[in-house]
Design a protein around this motif. Structure first.
Motif, PDB file in Angstrom:
ATOM      1  N   PHE A 196     -11.462   6.794  -5.788  1.00  0.00           N
ATOM      2  CA  PHE A 196     -10.816   7.388  -6.963  1.00  0.00           C
ATOM      3  C   PHE A 196     -10.157   6.316  -7.828  1.00  0.00           C
ATOM      4  O   PHE A 196     -10.296   6.308  -9.055  1.00  0.00           O
ATOM      5  N   PHE A 197      -9.441   5.382  -7.186  1.00  0.00           N
ATOM      6  CA  PHE A 197      -8.792   4.310  -7.946  1.00  0.00           C
ATOM      7  C   PHE A 197      -9.814   3.413  -8.640  1.00  0.00           C
ATOM      8  O   PHE A 197      -9.569   2.928  -9.745  1.00  0.00           O
ATOM      9  N   ALA A 198     -10.955   3.184  -7.992  1.00  0.00           N
ATOM     10  CA  ALA A 198     -12.002   2.368  -8.617  1.00  0.00           C
ATOM     11  C   ALA A 198     -12.514   3.040  -9.895  1.00  0.00           C
ATOM     12  O   ALA A 198     -12.786   2.372 -10.895  1.00  0.00           O
ATOM     13  N   LEU A 199     -12.625   4.352  -9.868  1.00  0.00           N
ATOM     14  CA  LEU A 199     -13.022   5.077 -11.090  1.00  0.00           C
ATOM     15  C   LEU A 199     -11.923   5.030 -12.146  1.00  0.00           C
ATOM     16  O   LEU A 199     -12.190   4.927 -13.340  1.00  0.00           O
ATOM     17  N   THR A 200     -10.684   5.097 -11.699  1.00  0.00           N
ATOM     18  CA  THR A 200      -9.552   5.083 -12.612  1.00  0.00           C
ATOM     19  C   THR A 200      -9.434   3.742 -13.334  1.00  0.00           C
ATOM     20  O   THR A 200      -8.998   3.685 -14.485  1.00  0.00           O
ATOM     21  N   ILE A 201      -9.842   2.666 -12.669  1.00  0.00           N
ATOM     22  CA  ILE A 201      -9.783   1.335 -13.293  1.00  0.00           C
ATOM     23  C   ILE A 201     -10.593   1.303 -14.584  1.00  0.00           C
ATOM     24  O   ILE A 201     -10.202   0.650 -15.549  1.00  0.00           O
ATOM     25  N   ALA A 215      -1.642  -1.586 -15.671  1.00  0.00           N
ATOM     26  CA  ALA A 215      -2.279  -0.507 -14.902  1.00  0.00           C
ATOM     27  C   ALA A 215      -3.433  -1.065 -14.078  1.00  0.00           C
ATOM     28  O   ALA A 215      -3.633  -0.677 -12.923  1.00  0.00           O
ATOM     29  N   PHE A 216      -4.184  -2.000 -14.674  1.00  0.00           N
ATOM     30  CA  PHE A 216      -5.308  -2.618 -13.977  1.00  0.00           C
ATOM     31  C   PHE A 216      -4.823  -3.342 -12.718  1.00  0.00           C
ATOM     32  O   PHE A 216      -5.371  -3.145 -11.627  1.00  0.00           O
ATOM     33  N   TYR A 217      -3.782  -4.171 -12.847  1.00  0.00           N
ATOM     34  CA  TYR A 217      -3.247  -4.899 -11.689  1.00  0.00           C
ATOM     35  C   TYR A 217      -2.659  -3.953 -10.647  1.00  0.00           C
ATOM     36  O   TYR A 217      -2.800  -4.180  -9.442  1.00  0.00           O
ATOM     37  N   LEU A 218      -1.986  -2.910 -11.099  1.00  0.00           N
ATOM     38  CA  LEU A 218      -1.426  -1.941 -10.162  1.00  0.00           C
ATOM     39  C   LEU A 218      -2.537  -1.256  -9.375  1.00  0.00           C
ATOM     40  O   LEU A 218      -2.449  -1.125  -8.142  1.00  0.00           O
ATOM     41  N   LEU A 219      -3.596  -0.841 -10.053  1.00  0.00           N
ATOM     42  CA  LEU A 219      -4.706  -0.183  -9.367  1.00  0.00           C
ATOM     43  C   LEU A 219      -5.414  -1.134  -8.401  1.00  0.00           C
ATOM     44  O   LEU A 219      -5.770  -0.748  -7.283  1.00  0.00           O
ATOM     45  N   ILE A 220      -5.603  -2.376  -8.806  1.00  0.00           N
ATOM     46  CA  ILE A 220      -6.222  -3.365  -7.913  1.00  0.00           C
ATOM     47  C   ILE A 220      -5.339  -3.579  -6.686  1.00  0.00           C
ATOM     48  O   ILE A 220      -5.838  -3.677  -5.551  1.00  0.00           O
ATOM     49  N   SER A 221      -4.018  -3.620  -6.872  1.00  0.00           N
ATOM     50  CA  SER A 221      -3.102  -3.783  -5.745  1.00  0.00           C
ATOM     51  C   SER A 221      -3.170  -2.593  -4.800  1.00  0.00           C
ATOM     52  O   SER A 221      -3.160  -2.767  -3.567  1.00  0.00           O
ATOM     53  N   LEU A 222      -3.243  -1.405  -5.352  1.00  0.00           N
ATOM     54  CA  LEU A 222      -3.349  -0.204  -4.511  1.00  0.00           C
ATOM     55  C   LEU A 222      -4.665  -0.188  -3.738  1.00  0.00           C
ATOM     56  O   LEU A 222      -4.695   0.156  -2.552  1.00  0.00           O
ATOM     57  N   LEU A 225       5.885  -2.711  -1.412  1.00  0.00           N
ATOM     58  CA  LEU A 225       6.842  -2.517  -2.498  1.00  0.00           C
ATOM     59  C   LEU A 225       7.601  -3.810  -2.816  1.00  0.00           C
ATOM     60  O   LEU A 225       7.871  -4.099  -3.979  1.00  0.00           O
ATOM     61  N   GLN A 226       7.915  -4.601  -1.801  1.00  0.00           N
ATOM     62  CA  GLN A 226       8.576  -5.885  -2.044  1.00  0.00           C
ATOM     63  C   GLN A 226       7.661  -6.818  -2.825  1.00  0.00           C
ATOM     64  O   GLN A 226       8.098  -7.482  -3.762  1.00  0.00           O
ATOM     65  N   GLU A 227       6.394  -6.854  -2.450  1.00  0.00           N
ATOM     66  CA  GLU A 227       5.433  -7.696  -3.169  1.00  0.00           C
ATOM     67  C   GLU A 227       5.258  -7.220  -4.605  1.00  0.00           C
ATOM     68  O   GLU A 227       5.165  -8.021  -5.535  1.00  0.00           O
ATOM     69  N   LEU A 228       5.226  -5.918  -4.792  1.00  0.00           N
ATOM     70  CA  LEU A 228       5.079  -5.361  -6.137  1.00  0.00           C
ATOM     71  C   LEU A 228       6.300  -5.691  -6.990  1.00  0.00           C
ATOM     72  O   LEU A 228       6.155  -6.076  -8.157  1.00  0.00           O
ATOM     73  N   ARG A 229       7.512  -5.578  -6.410  1.00  0.00           N
ATOM     74  CA  ARG A 229       8.734  -5.939  -7.139  1.00  0.00           C
ATOM     75  C   ARG A 229       8.725  -7.414  -7.512  1.00  0.00           C
ATOM     76  O   ARG A 229       9.069  -7.790  -8.621  1.00  0.00           O
TER      77      ARG A 229
END
Length: 158
Positions: free
Chosen positions: A20-25, A34-41, A146-150
């Protein structure tokens, strides 16, 4: 310790959500955050299904020597795939751009669907595997993510 049935279900869910996230990208390709967040997820979920996949292989293996041979084969296939796959996928990304994520989503979905027959199959567990298995801590993984994302957000905004 998470039971094998739950591991299969979590691996299935991780692959399905990654798809689903790959489609959302594709939709958010122009928005860098948003692109980096989706890749991280996607990467975080990749860790889950790889971890559960490898522990399931270990719990299905009967002999110690069999496990070593299987692990060697899995690692060899992974290395050969990386060696050959990355240049090919890089070239395909050059040709098709972000639309190549459709193929990624399809392959992730196929991986999830291939796990469906194993969702309710009981897998035996041996004492030696329980002793050697690392305890998986989902809270620790979420906290670390979450620490890495922050850190990522704070370092890029400065």
């Amino acid at each position: 310790m998470i039971r094998p049935r739950k591991k299969v279900r979590l691996a299935f869910l991780a692959l399905f959500i990654q798809s689903f996230f790959a489609l959302t990208i594709i939709k958010f390709a122009s928005n860098i955050w948003a692109f980096y967040l989706l890749i991280s997820l996607i990467s975080a979920l990749d860790i889950l299904h790889r971890y559960f996949g490898f522990t399931l292989i270990a719990s299905m293996t009967f002999e110690e020597s069999e496990l070593q041979k299987l692990n060697a084969k899995v690692q060899t296939i992974g290395e050969v795939t990386s060696l050959l796959g990355f240049p090919v996928v890089g070239y395909l990304a050059y040709l098709f751009g972000v639309r190549l994520m459709l193929l990624d989503a399809l392959l992730l979905l196929i991986g999830a669907l291939l796990l469906i027959p194993y969702i309710n199959i009981p897998v035996r567990q041996e004492k030696r595997l329980k002793k050697k298995a690392n305890q998986f801590n989902l809270k620790f993984l979420a906290k670390s993510f979450l620490q890495e994302l922050r850190w990522f957000c704070s370092s890029t905004l400065q």
